[in-house]
Motif scaffolding. Structure first.
Motif, PDB file in Angstrom:
ATOM      1  N   ARG A  17       0.587  -1.318   0.004  1.00 33.07           N
ATOM      2  CA  ARG A  17       0.363  -0.188  -0.018  1.00 33.07           C
ATOM      3  C   ARG A  17       1.094   1.203   0.325  1.00 33.07           C
ATOM      4  O   ARG A  17       0.691   2.334  -0.801  1.00 33.07           O
ATOM      5  N   TRP A  21       0.787   3.764  -2.881  1.00 30.09           N
ATOM      6  CA  TRP A  21       0.982   5.265  -2.205  1.00 30.09           C
ATOM      7  C   TRP A  21       1.909   6.479  -3.521  1.00 30.09           C
ATOM      8  O   TRP A  21       1.885   7.409  -3.899  1.00 30.09           O
ATOM      9  N   GLN A  24       1.472   7.074  -6.533  1.00 31.21           N
ATOM     10  CA  GLN A  24       0.168   7.547  -6.629  1.00 31.21           C
ATOM     11  C   GLN A  24       0.421   9.024  -6.208  1.00 31.21           C
ATOM     12  O   GLN A  24       0.244   9.634  -6.970  1.00 31.21           O
ATOM     13  N   SER A  55      -9.401  13.530  -2.586  1.00 31.65           N
ATOM     14  CA  SER A  55      -9.087  12.299  -2.056  1.00 31.65           C
ATOM     15  C   SER A  55      -8.575  11.696  -2.053  1.00 31.65           C
ATOM     16  O   SER A  55      -8.719  10.141  -1.343  1.00 31.65           O
ATOM     17  N   HIS A  56      -6.910  11.017  -2.832  1.00 30.08           N
ATOM     18  CA  HIS A  56      -5.970  10.571  -2.974  1.00 30.08           C
ATOM     19  C   HIS A  56      -5.469  10.408  -1.048  1.00 30.08           C
ATOM     20  O   HIS A  56      -5.631   8.859  -0.964  1.00 30.08           O
ATOM     21  N   GLU A  59      -8.725   8.642   0.886  1.00 32.98           N
ATOM     22  CA  GLU A  59      -8.774   6.803   0.407  1.00 32.98           C
ATOM     23  C   GLU A  59      -6.930   6.946   1.411  1.00 32.98           C
ATOM     24  O   GLU A  59      -7.156   5.283   1.844  1.00 32.98           O
ATOM     25  N   TYR A  60      -5.655   6.669   1.146  1.00 29.16           N
ATOM     26  CA  TYR A  60      -4.415   6.382   1.469  1.00 29.16           C
ATOM     27  C   TYR A  60      -5.231   6.237   3.401  1.00 29.16           C
ATOM     28  O   TYR A  60      -4.676   5.114   3.357  1.00 29.16           O
ATOM     29  N   GLN A  62      -7.420   6.355   4.369  1.00 34.26           N
ATOM     30  CA  GLN A  62      -8.834   5.033   5.134  1.00 34.26           C
ATOM     31  C   GLN A  62      -7.797   3.369   4.805  1.00 34.26           C
ATOM     32  O   GLN A  62      -8.581   2.585   5.775  1.00 34.26           O
ATOM     33  N   LYS A  63      -6.810   3.477   4.510  1.00 34.03           N
ATOM     34  CA  LYS A  63      -6.492   2.071   4.036  1.00 34.03           C
ATOM     35  C   LYS A  63      -5.632   1.814   4.830  1.00 34.03           C
ATOM     36  O   LYS A  63      -5.124   0.932   6.004  1.00 34.03           O
TER      37      LYS A  63
END
Length: 272
Positions: A17, A21, A24, A55-56, A59-60, A62-63
Motif C-alpha cells: 500500500r 501511495w 500515486q 481524495s487520494h 483514500e490512503y 482510510q486504507k
C-alpha cells in the motif's frame, strides 16, 4: 522519475500500500506541475484537480485505518521506509504543523525573522511562489498554534500509553524472564530465564496496547488530513492551493527518495 509501485515476493500488504501511495504521489505531482504551468487553467479545473488530490490523501488514510488495529507498530515505524524518513515521523507520519511551516516557506517567509512583520498586517514577500494576504497570514498563524496544541495533547496520550505498557504487560514479561539469561529465546541457556510463549495475560495485554496505539495513529492521520483540508479549502485560493500541494508532494517524495539513497550509500560503505 522512477516508479515505486513494483512489488516483490514476501512484502506485506502495508508495504505494498505504501509503495502504491508513493507511485500515486508521483503521478499526482506531474498533474499538479502541469496545472501550474498551463496558460489556460481556469478555477473550475483547478478545483477539480484539488479535490482529486485530496481524495487520494483521504483514500490512503482510510486504507491505513483499516489495518491500524493490527499493524500499529508497522505504521508507527515502517521497516520499508529509510532510517532518515522514519526518524522524521511523528506518530506514523509528518507532523500536521509542518504544513503551515511549509506554506510559509512557499510564500518566501522566514518565520523566525519575518514573524513580526507578517503578524502586523504586511503581505507576504514576493520572493515566494505564493503571495499571501494579511488575512491569510493571520489564519495560518492561528491554525498553526491550534495544531501545535493538538499535537502536544496527542503526544502526551502516546507517552501515557507507553508508560502504561511498562507497568502492565512488559513487567509481567520481565518477571517471567527471571535472572541469568542473556538471550531472548524461549527458556534458552544462561539461567534458563528466557521469555516463554503462551502467557495469555501478557499476550492479551500487548494486543490491547497495539490496538490502543492504532487508535492514536488514526487520530494523528485524522489531524494530518484535517490540516491539509483546512489549508487548501478554507485559506488558500485554488491557484495558491495547487502551488502548495506541489510543495507538499515534493517534500514527501524528496524525503523518501533521499533517505533511501542515503541508506543505500551507507550500506555500500559498510560492505567496503
Amino acid at each position: 522519475m522512477a516508479s515505486s509501485s513494483s512489488n516483490t515476493p514476501n512484502q506485506n500488504p502495508s508495504q505494498i500500500r505504501f509503495q502504491e501511495w508513493i507511485a500515486q504521489q508521483e503521478s499526482d505531482l506531474q498533474e499538479l506541475i502541469s496545472a501550474t504551468t498551463s496558460p489556460n487553467r481556469n478555477e473550475a479545473e483547478l478545483q477539480a484537480l484539488i479535490s482529486k488530490i485530496l481524495s487520494h490523501f483521504a483514500e490512503y488514510v482510510q486504507k491505513r485505518h483499516e489495518v491500524a488495529k493490527d499493524e500499529a507498530t508497522e505504521l508507527l515505524c515502517p521497516p520499508w521506509c529509510s532510517s532518515y524518513e522514519t526518524s522524521s515521523f511523528w506518530l506514523g507520519g509528518c507532523r500536521p504543523s509542518m504544513a503551515t511551516r511549509l506554506l510559509f516557506c512557499v510564500a518566501g517567509i522566514d518565520i523566525e525573522e519575518d514573524s513580526n512583520q507578517v503578524l502586523s498586517g504586511a503581505t507576504s514577500p514576493m520572493n515566494g511562489t505564493v503571495t499571501l494576504s494579511p488575512v491569510q497570514l493571520r489564519m495560518i498563524d492561528d491554525l498553526q498554534m491550534k495544531t501545535i496544541k493538538a499535537e502536544d495533547m496527542l503526544s502526551g496520550k502516546m507517552a501515557n500509553l507507553q508508560e502504561d505498557m511498562v507497568d502492565k504487560p512488559l513487567f509481567k514479561l520481565v518477571k517471567e524472564r527471571g535472572v541469568g539469561s542473556a538471550d531472548g529465546g524461549g527458556g534458552g541457556g544462561g539461567g534458563g530465564g528466557g521469555i516463554r510463549n503462551g502467557n495469555n495475560d501478557v499476550e492479551k495485554g500487548m494486543k490491547m496496547h497495539v490496538e490502543a496505539m492504532g487508535e492514536i495513529v488514526k487520530e494523528a492521520d485524522k489531524m494530518r488530513l484535517e490540516m491539509m483540508n483546512e489549508v487548501v479549502r478554507e485559506i488558500l485560493s485554488p491557484e495558491q492551493a495547487v502551488e502548495f500541494l506541489v510543495a507538499v508532494v515534493k517534500m514527501h517524495l524528496t524525503i523518501h527518495q533521499w533517505g533511501g539513497l542515503r541508506d543505500l550509500q551507507r550500506a555500500n560503505y559498510r560492505r567496503g
